[in-house]
Design an enzyme around this catalytic site. Structure first.
Site, PDB file in Angstrom:
ATOM      1  N   GLU A  17       0.839  -1.207   0.000  1.00  0.00           N
ATOM      2  CA  GLU A  17       0.000   0.000   0.000  1.00  0.00           C
ATOM      3  C   GLU A  17       0.874   1.256   0.000  1.00  0.00           C
ATOM      4  O   GLU A  17       1.868   1.330   0.721  1.00  0.00           O
ATOM      5  CB  GLU A  17      -0.899   0.005   1.237  1.00  0.00           C
ATOM      6  CG  GLU A  17      -1.789   1.246   1.285  1.00  0.00           C
ATOM      7  CD  GLU A  17      -2.947   1.083   2.228  1.00  0.00           C
ATOM      8  OE1 GLU A  17      -3.747   0.153   2.028  1.00  0.00           O
ATOM      9  OE2 GLU A  17      -3.041   1.875   3.168  1.00  0.00           O
ATOM     10  N   THR A  48      -4.033   4.824  -1.522  1.00  0.00           N
ATOM     11  CA  THR A  48      -5.097   5.328  -0.647  1.00  0.00           C
ATOM     12  C   THR A  48      -5.668   6.651  -1.182  1.00  0.00           C
ATOM     13  O   THR A  48      -5.150   7.238  -2.133  1.00  0.00           O
ATOM     14  CB  THR A  48      -4.606   5.535   0.805  1.00  0.00           C
ATOM     15  OG1 THR A  48      -3.632   6.565   0.803  1.00  0.00           O
ATOM     16  CG2 THR A  48      -4.021   4.261   1.382  1.00  0.00           C
ATOM     17  N   ALA A  51      -9.859  11.235   2.600  1.00  0.00           N
ATOM     18  CA  ALA A  51     -11.305  11.245   2.808  1.00  0.00           C
ATOM     19  C   ALA A  51     -11.934  12.582   2.431  1.00  0.00           C
ATOM     20  O   ALA A  51     -13.050  12.636   1.932  1.00  0.00           O
ATOM     21  CB  ALA A  51     -11.635  10.883   4.241  1.00  0.00           C
ATOM     22  N   ARG A 107     -15.844   4.041   3.476  1.00  0.00           N
ATOM     23  CA  ARG A 107     -16.637   5.170   3.936  1.00  0.00           C
ATOM     24  C   ARG A 107     -15.742   6.366   4.200  1.00  0.00           C
ATOM     25  O   ARG A 107     -16.056   7.490   3.835  1.00  0.00           O
ATOM     26  CB  ARG A 107     -17.380   4.798   5.230  1.00  0.00           C
ATOM     27  CG  ARG A 107     -18.347   5.877   5.673  1.00  0.00           C
ATOM     28  CD  ARG A 107     -18.775   5.702   7.115  1.00  0.00           C
ATOM     29  NE  ARG A 107     -17.644   5.909   8.023  1.00  0.00           N
ATOM     30  CZ  ARG A 107     -17.722   5.804   9.338  1.00  0.00           C
ATOM     31  NH1 ARG A 107     -18.873   5.471   9.894  1.00  0.00           N
ATOM     32  NH2 ARG A 107     -16.659   6.002  10.091  1.00  0.00           N
ATOM     33  N   GLY A 108     -14.583   6.133   4.875  1.00  0.00           N
ATOM     34  CA  GLY A 108     -13.754   7.247   5.349  1.00  0.00           C
ATOM     35  C   GLY A 108     -14.153   7.587   6.773  1.00  0.00           C
ATOM     36  O   GLY A 108     -15.249   7.222   7.236  1.00  0.00           O
ATOM     37  N   ASP A 109     -13.252   8.244   7.498  1.00  0.00           N
ATOM     38  CA  ASP A 109     -13.571   8.638   8.879  1.00  0.00           C
ATOM     39  C   ASP A 109     -14.500   9.848   8.853  1.00  0.00           C
ATOM     40  O   ASP A 109     -14.368  10.717   7.990  1.00  0.00           O
ATOM     41  CB  ASP A 109     -12.277   8.964   9.642  1.00  0.00           C
ATOM     42  CG  ASP A 109     -11.541   7.687  10.026  1.00  0.00           C
ATOM     43  OD1 ASP A 109     -12.227   6.687  10.337  1.00  0.00           O
ATOM     44  OD2 ASP A 109     -10.302   7.693   9.993  1.00  0.00           O
ATOM     45  N   TYR A 143     -12.342  -5.290  10.152  1.00  0.00           N
ATOM     46  CA  TYR A 143     -11.658  -4.935  11.401  1.00  0.00           C
ATOM     47  C   TYR A 143     -11.625  -6.130  12.368  1.00  0.00           C
ATOM     48  O   TYR A 143     -12.579  -6.355  13.121  1.00  0.00           O
ATOM     49  CB  TYR A 143     -12.384  -3.734  12.048  1.00  0.00           C
ATOM     50  CG  TYR A 143     -12.441  -2.570  11.098  1.00  0.00           C
ATOM     51  CD1 TYR A 143     -11.467  -1.577  11.121  1.00  0.00           C
ATOM     52  CD2 TYR A 143     -13.437  -2.490  10.116  1.00  0.00           C
ATOM     53  CE1 TYR A 143     -11.482  -0.535  10.199  1.00  0.00           C
ATOM     54  CE2 TYR A 143     -13.455  -1.455   9.185  1.00  0.00           C
ATOM     55  CZ  TYR A 143     -12.471  -0.488   9.235  1.00  0.00           C
ATOM     56  OH  TYR A 143     -12.473   0.539   8.309  1.00  0.00           O
ATOM     57  N   HIS A 147     -14.491  -2.425  14.490  1.00  0.00           N
ATOM     58  CA  HIS A 147     -14.394  -0.996  14.151  1.00  0.00           C
ATOM     59  C   HIS A 147     -14.730  -0.173  15.402  1.00  0.00           C
ATOM     60  O   HIS A 147     -15.672  -0.506  16.136  1.00  0.00           O
ATOM     61  CB  HIS A 147     -15.374  -0.660  13.010  1.00  0.00           C
ATOM     62  CG  HIS A 147     -15.221   0.735  12.513  1.00  0.00           C
ATOM     63  ND1 HIS A 147     -15.889   1.801  13.086  1.00  0.00           N
ATOM     64  CD2 HIS A 147     -14.439   1.261  11.542  1.00  0.00           C
ATOM     65  CE1 HIS A 147     -15.530   2.924  12.455  1.00  0.00           C
ATOM     66  NE2 HIS A 147     -14.664   2.615  11.511  1.00  0.00           N
ATOM     67  N   GLN A 210       5.981   5.817  15.268  1.00  0.00           N
ATOM     68  CA  GLN A 210       4.981   5.203  14.389  1.00  0.00           C
ATOM     69  C   GLN A 210       4.005   4.333  15.185  1.00  0.00           C
ATOM     70  O   GLN A 210       2.833   4.271  14.866  1.00  0.00           O
ATOM     71  CB  GLN A 210       5.743   4.348  13.383  1.00  0.00           C
ATOM     72  CG  GLN A 210       5.060   4.138  12.059  1.00  0.00           C
ATOM     73  CD  GLN A 210       5.866   3.143  11.236  1.00  0.00           C
ATOM     74  OE1 GLN A 210       7.023   2.845  11.522  1.00  0.00           O
ATOM     75  NE2 GLN A 210       5.251   2.617  10.208  1.00  0.00           N
TER      76      GLN A 210
HETATM   77  P1  FAD Z   1     -18.178   1.096   6.979  1.00  0.00           P
HETATM   78  O1  FAD Z   1     -18.127  -0.224   6.322  1.00  0.00           O
HETATM   79  O2  FAD Z   1     -19.266   2.016   6.598  1.00  0.00           O
HETATM   80  O3  FAD Z   1     -18.197   0.851   8.551  1.00  0.00           O
HETATM   81  C1  FAD Z   1     -18.052   1.916   9.485  1.00  0.00           C
HETATM   82  C2  FAD Z   1     -18.843   1.617  10.760  1.00  0.00           C
HETATM   83  O4  FAD Z   1     -20.243   1.638  10.492  1.00  0.00           O
HETATM   84  C3  FAD Z   1     -18.560   0.250  11.361  1.00  0.00           C
HETATM   85  O5  FAD Z   1     -18.636   0.375  12.756  1.00  0.00           O
HETATM   86  C4  FAD Z   1     -19.699  -0.621  10.829  1.00  0.00           C
HETATM   87  O6  FAD Z   1     -19.989  -1.721  11.658  1.00  0.00           O
HETATM   88  C5  FAD Z   1     -20.845   0.397  10.846  1.00  0.00           C
HETATM   89  N1  FAD Z   1     -21.876   0.134   9.810  1.00  0.00           N
HETATM   90  C6  FAD Z   1     -21.646  -0.297   8.557  1.00  0.00           C
HETATM   91  N2  FAD Z   1     -22.825  -0.377   7.888  1.00  0.00           N
HETATM   92  C7  FAD Z   1     -23.786   0.048   8.742  1.00  0.00           C
HETATM   93  C8  FAD Z   1     -25.201   0.224   8.642  1.00  0.00           C
HETATM   94  N3  FAD Z   1     -25.845  -0.067   7.517  1.00  0.00           N
HETATM   95  N4  FAD Z   1     -25.864   0.703   9.727  1.00  0.00           N
HETATM   96  C9  FAD Z   1     -25.218   0.999  10.880  1.00  0.00           C
HETATM   97  N5  FAD Z   1     -23.873   0.852  11.033  1.00  0.00           N
HETATM   98  C10 FAD Z   1     -23.175   0.379   9.986  1.00  0.00           C
HETATM   99  N6  FAD Z   1      -9.591   5.938   4.951  1.00  0.00           N
HETATM  100  C11 FAD Z   1      -9.379   6.911   4.018  1.00  0.00           C
HETATM  101  O7  FAD Z   1      -9.775   8.061   4.228  1.00  0.00           O
HETATM  102  N7  FAD Z   1      -8.743   6.649   2.837  1.00  0.00           N
HETATM  103  C12 FAD Z   1      -8.280   5.403   2.528  1.00  0.00           C
HETATM  104  O8  FAD Z   1      -7.703   5.197   1.438  1.00  0.00           O
HETATM  105  C13 FAD Z   1      -8.478   4.344   3.491  1.00  0.00           C
HETATM  106  N8  FAD Z   1      -8.067   3.084   3.246  1.00  0.00           N
HETATM  107  C14 FAD Z   1      -8.320   2.089   4.164  1.00  0.00           C
HETATM  108  C15 FAD Z   1      -7.926   0.765   3.873  1.00  0.00           C
HETATM  109  C16 FAD Z   1      -8.148  -0.252   4.807  1.00  0.00           C
HETATM  110  C17 FAD Z   1      -7.724  -1.661   4.478  1.00  0.00           C
HETATM  111  C18 FAD Z   1      -8.780   0.043   6.049  1.00  0.00           C
HETATM  112  C19 FAD Z   1      -9.002  -1.049   7.064  1.00  0.00           C
HETATM  113  C20 FAD Z   1      -9.185   1.341   6.334  1.00  0.00           C
HETATM  114  C21 FAD Z   1      -8.976   2.367   5.405  1.00  0.00           C
HETATM  115  N9  FAD Z   1      -9.390   3.680   5.655  1.00  0.00           N
HETATM  116  C22 FAD Z   1      -9.165   4.675   4.713  1.00  0.00           C
HETATM  117  C23 FAD Z   1     -10.033   4.026   6.931  1.00  0.00           C
HETATM  118  C24 FAD Z   1     -11.584   3.893   6.865  1.00  0.00           C
HETATM  119  O9  FAD Z   1     -12.090   4.881   5.981  1.00  0.00           O
HETATM  120  C25 FAD Z   1     -12.122   4.084   8.290  1.00  0.00           C
HETATM  121  O10 FAD Z   1     -11.741   3.001   9.092  1.00  0.00           O
HETATM  122  C26 FAD Z   1     -13.614   4.372   8.429  1.00  0.00           C
HETATM  123  O11 FAD Z   1     -13.885   4.773   9.763  1.00  0.00           O
HETATM  124  C27 FAD Z   1     -14.537   3.202   8.131  1.00  0.00           C
HETATM  125  O12 FAD Z   1     -14.575   2.897   6.803  1.00  0.00           O
HETATM  126  P2  FAD Z   1     -15.341   1.573   6.282  1.00  0.00           P
HETATM  127  O13 FAD Z   1     -15.283   1.610   4.808  1.00  0.00           O
HETATM  128  O14 FAD Z   1     -14.850   0.374   6.983  1.00  0.00           O
HETATM  129  O15 FAD Z   1     -16.836   1.921   6.784  1.00  0.00           O
END
Ligand code: FAD
Length: 287
Positions: A17, A48, A51, A107-109, A143, A147, A210
């Site tokens: 990555e 990456t 967000a 989704r992003g944070d 996760y 998460h 780190q």
């Molecule tokens: P989601 O899948 O939407 O999950 C987020 C939370 O919502 C979880 O707690 C889940 O259980 C809950 N949830 C999901 N669906 C629902 C629903 N329908 N109703 C209620 N709750 C629900 N961030 C960046 O900004 N850029 C990047 O390039 C990036 N790359 C990443 C790569 C990896 C491998 C990982 C593990 C993370 C990365 N992230 C990145 C961070 C990521 O954006 C954050 O961890 C973010 O908080 C969650 O994204 P997600 O796609 O997992 O979200």
């Protein structure tokens, strides 16, 4: 090439990555680092995405460059939380036009204390949109240590299953430093009916700072074996780098010995770390 083809080969694959620069001033140096990483010919390189959308154009530029100059398959990350439907639609068209077939749907944070577009609430919506918009191979995040927003692992895995069912082809995990946590996660998701390939995400920790950042970001559990290593070598940069690479290599070998074939390494734009890890596994990768 679609990543599903690579992930189903039954051989050990190692992917790396990289992250794009936030500003134009460092674009060339970051691009050069990503090129050195691509020269190592990993199974694929993921790029990456900021967000807030700030690095969006660099994500695609770097992914395109790696694919066209080095012939290494690329995975472009895309987030949705602070974007409008229109912006996401534009990004998807750009990804398609660039000939990138693999997208990591995130989704992003949730941005802190700022007003942001609220067209999306979860990554599952982006997965559905990507599935409808083209013939993409779609990845998503998971996760092993739950998460941080989830109440518990049962709820987290329930939503993960919904996300996968919306059209995810493979998952990549948040970093972890204790392999048994990953094995236990795998049992639980397979029991929940999630059958797609899961790539463990391994972060080589090469300096003491780190590790603080990594824990803050991921909330990962640090096993005593690893914290002793940081205590011992944290003040000696060269020793810490060597020990961190050895620890990550050991995690990868243990994963492979336990049947995990596809492993993702968070190289943090560091070609030296990527090269050393690959060197440590030269008789194992691809076998
Ligand atoms: P989601 O899948 O939407 O999950 C987020 C939370 O919502 C979880 O707690 C889940 O259980 C809950 N949830 C999901 N669906 C629902 C629903 N329908 N109703 C209620 N709750 C629900 N961030 C960046 O900004 N850029 C990047 O390039 C990036 N790359 C990443 C790569 C990896 C491998 C990982 C593990 C993370 C990365 N992230 C990145 C961070 C990521 O954006 C954050 O961890 C973010 O908080 C969650 O994204 P997600 O796609 O997992 O979200």
């Amino acid at each position: 090439m679609k990543l599903t083809k690579i992930l189903n080969q039954g051989k050990l694959t190692l992917s790396f990555e990289v992250f794009p620069p936030k500003t134009n001033t460092v674009f060339e140096s970051v691009k050069a680092a990503t090129e050195k990483i691509a020269e190592l010919k990993p199974s694929f390189v993921s790029v990456t995405y900021g967000a807030g959308g700030g690095t969006s154009k660099y994500t695609l530029e770097i992914a395109k460059n790696i694919k066209s100059r080095f012939g290494v398959p690329t995975l472009a990350h895309l987030t949705c939380i602070s974007s409008t439907k229109a912006t996401v639609g534009e990004r998807i068209s750009e990804i398609k036009a660039a000939g990138i077939e693999n997208v990591m749907a995130l989704r992003g944070d949730i941005p802190d204390g700022v007003d942001y577009a609220k067209d999306y609430t979860h990554a599952v919506e982006l997965v559905s949109e990507l599935r409808k918009s083209g013939d993409f191979c779609i990845g998503a995040a998971c996760y092993p240590e739950v998460h941080p927003e989830s109440k518990n692992s049962v709820e987290d895995i329930k939503y993960l299953k919904e996300k996968v069912d919306a059209g995810v082809d493979f998952l990549t995990t948040q970093m972890f430093f204790d392999n048994p946590l990953f094995y236990s996660f795998m049992y639980r998701i397979r029991e929940a009916g999630i059958t797609v390939p899961v790539l463990p995400g391994i972060m080589p920790i090469t300096n003491a700072k780190q590790i603080e950042r990594a824990i803050k970001l991921s909330g990962s559990f640090i096993p005593t074996r690893f914290s002793h290593l940081v205590d011992k070598f944290g003040n000696n940069p060269d020793a810490m780098k060597q020990a961190g690479i050895a620890y990550a290599t050991d995690q990868i070998i243990d994963l492979y010995a336990n049947g995990i074939k596809n492993i993702h390494v968070y190289t943090m734009n560091n070609p030296e770390v990527a090269e050393k890890i690959l060197g440590n596994l030269s008789d194992i990768v691809g076998k």
